[in-house]
Write a protein that holds these residues in place. Structure first.
Motif, PDB file in Angstrom:
ATOM      1  N   LEU A   1       0.840  -1.196   0.000  1.00 27.83           N
ATOM      2  CA  LEU A   1       0.000   0.000   0.000  1.00 27.83           C
ATOM      3  C   LEU A   1       0.876   1.247   0.000  1.00 27.83           C
ATOM      4  O   LEU A   1       0.584   2.222  -0.698  1.00 27.83           O
ATOM      5  N   GLY A   2       1.973   1.212   0.752  1.00 27.80           N
ATOM      6  CA  GLY A   2       2.914   2.335   0.753  1.00 27.80           C
ATOM      7  C   GLY A   2       3.471   2.618  -0.629  1.00 27.80           C
ATOM      8  O   GLY A   2       3.621   3.775  -1.027  1.00 27.80           O
ATOM      9  N   ALA A   3       3.762   1.564  -1.375  1.00 31.00           N
ATOM     10  CA  ALA A   3       4.245   1.746  -2.749  1.00 31.00           C
ATOM     11  C   ALA A   3       3.173   2.404  -3.616  1.00 31.00           C
ATOM     12  O   ALA A   3       3.475   3.240  -4.470  1.00 31.00           O
ATOM     13  N   GLU A   4       1.916   2.039  -3.393  1.00 29.29           N
ATOM     14  CA  GLU A   4       0.808   2.651  -4.127  1.00 29.29           C
ATOM     15  C   GLU A   4       0.660   4.131  -3.768  1.00 29.29           C
ATOM     16  O   GLU A   4       0.167   4.922  -4.572  1.00 29.29           O
ATOM     17  N   LEU A   5       1.078   4.509  -2.567  1.00 28.57           N
ATOM     18  CA  LEU A   5       0.924   5.882  -2.089  1.00 28.57           C
ATOM     19  C   LEU A   5       2.207   6.701  -2.221  1.00 28.57           C
ATOM     20  O   LEU A   5       2.274   7.834  -1.744  1.00 28.57           O
ATOM     21  N   ALA A   6       3.220   6.139  -2.861  1.00 23.62           N
ATOM     22  CA  ALA A   6       4.508   6.832  -3.020  1.00 23.62           C
ATOM     23  C   ALA A   6       4.285   8.191  -3.676  1.00 23.62           C
ATOM     24  O   ALA A   6       3.508   8.321  -4.618  1.00 23.62           O
ATOM     25  N   GLY A   7       4.953   9.187  -3.153  1.00 21.43           N
ATOM     26  CA  GLY A   7       4.858  10.523  -3.714  1.00 21.43           C
ATOM     27  C   GLY A   7       3.801  11.399  -3.057  1.00 21.43           C
ATOM     28  O   GLY A   7       3.751  12.602  -3.300  1.00 21.43           O
ATOM     29  N   ILE A   8       2.953  10.821  -2.226  1.00 24.51           N
ATOM     30  CA  ILE A   8       1.940  11.610  -1.520  1.00 24.51           C
ATOM     31  C   ILE A   8       2.610  12.240  -0.303  1.00 24.51           C
ATOM     32  O   ILE A   8       3.333  11.578   0.442  1.00 24.51           O
ATOM     33  N   ASP A   9       2.370  13.531  -0.112  1.00 27.78           N
ATOM     34  CA  ASP A   9       3.061  14.293   0.930  1.00 27.78           C
ATOM     35  C   ASP A   9       2.883  13.724   2.340  1.00 27.78           C
ATOM     36  O   ASP A   9       3.858  13.569   3.074  1.00 27.78           O
ATOM     37  N   VAL A  10       1.656  13.462   2.744  1.00 26.74           N
ATOM     38  CA  VAL A  10       1.379  12.995   4.105  1.00 26.74           C
ATOM     39  C   VAL A  10       0.418  11.816   4.046  1.00 26.74           C
ATOM     40  O   VAL A  10      -0.658  11.918   3.468  1.00 26.74           O
ATOM     41  N   VAL A  11       0.830  10.706   4.660  1.00 22.12           N
ATOM     42  CA  VAL A  11      -0.033   9.537   4.782  1.00 22.12           C
ATOM     43  C   VAL A  11      -0.320   9.365   6.271  1.00 22.12           C
ATOM     44  O   VAL A  11       0.599   9.286   7.081  1.00 22.12           O
ATOM     45  N   SER A  12      -1.598   9.324   6.621  1.00 27.43           N
ATOM     46  CA  SER A  12      -2.020   9.264   8.020  1.00 27.43           C
ATOM     47  C   SER A  12      -2.828   8.009   8.292  1.00 27.43           C
ATOM     48  O   SER A  12      -3.331   7.371   7.367  1.00 27.43           O
TER      49      SER A  12
END
Length: 136
Positions: A94-105
């Motif tokens: 999931l982190g790989a899918e969200l790569a490049g997003i400024d803030v993941v909470s």
């Protein structure tokens, strides 16, 4: 390690019924239907963990604007395969899918803080507020 494959929803569609089974086993979201889950799955990134028989054994998803913010939701692993690193693999995918997003909470119970800290999350003193939909 078990014979579990972690794939994105784009690589292998995640069936709403499989997600509902995981929710039920965890005691989550009894009010959700297959139609709810189908809409959820179409709205954001999701990953699934599949056992050797093709049964969904874990699931994680996020809600995101795709640029600045993402929120991790519904990280769940079947009881029968817990303790085998599947949750970590789901979070990595999931982190790989969200790569490049400024803030993941995310938010979680105290018992899961070490798990999410090991995935790189830092917990703050912020307070969380919810506003539930008014019942009919």
């Amino acid at each position: 390690m078990s014979d579990i494959r972690v794939l994105t929803a784009a690589e292998r569609p995640i069936p709403p019924e499989g997600v509902l089974a995981l929710y039920a086993e965890a005691g989550w979201w009894p009010e959700r239907t297959a139609a709810h889950v189908e809409k959820i799955l179409s709205a954001g990134p999701a990953v699934g963990a599949w056992d050797a028989e093709g049964v969904l054994a874990g699931f994680a998803r996020a809600v995101s604007d795709g640029v600045c913010r993402a929120y991790v939701e519904d990280v769940v692993v079947a009881v029968s395969v817990r303790g085998q690193g599947i949750g970590r693999r789901l979070m990595d995918a999931l982190g790989a899918e969200l790569a490049g997003i400024d803030v993941v909470s995310l938010f979680c119970g105290d018992d899961l803080v070490p798990f999410y800290e090991a995935s790189g999350f830092t917990f703050t003193g912020q307070r969380i507020a919810h506003k539930a939909a008014a019942s009919a």
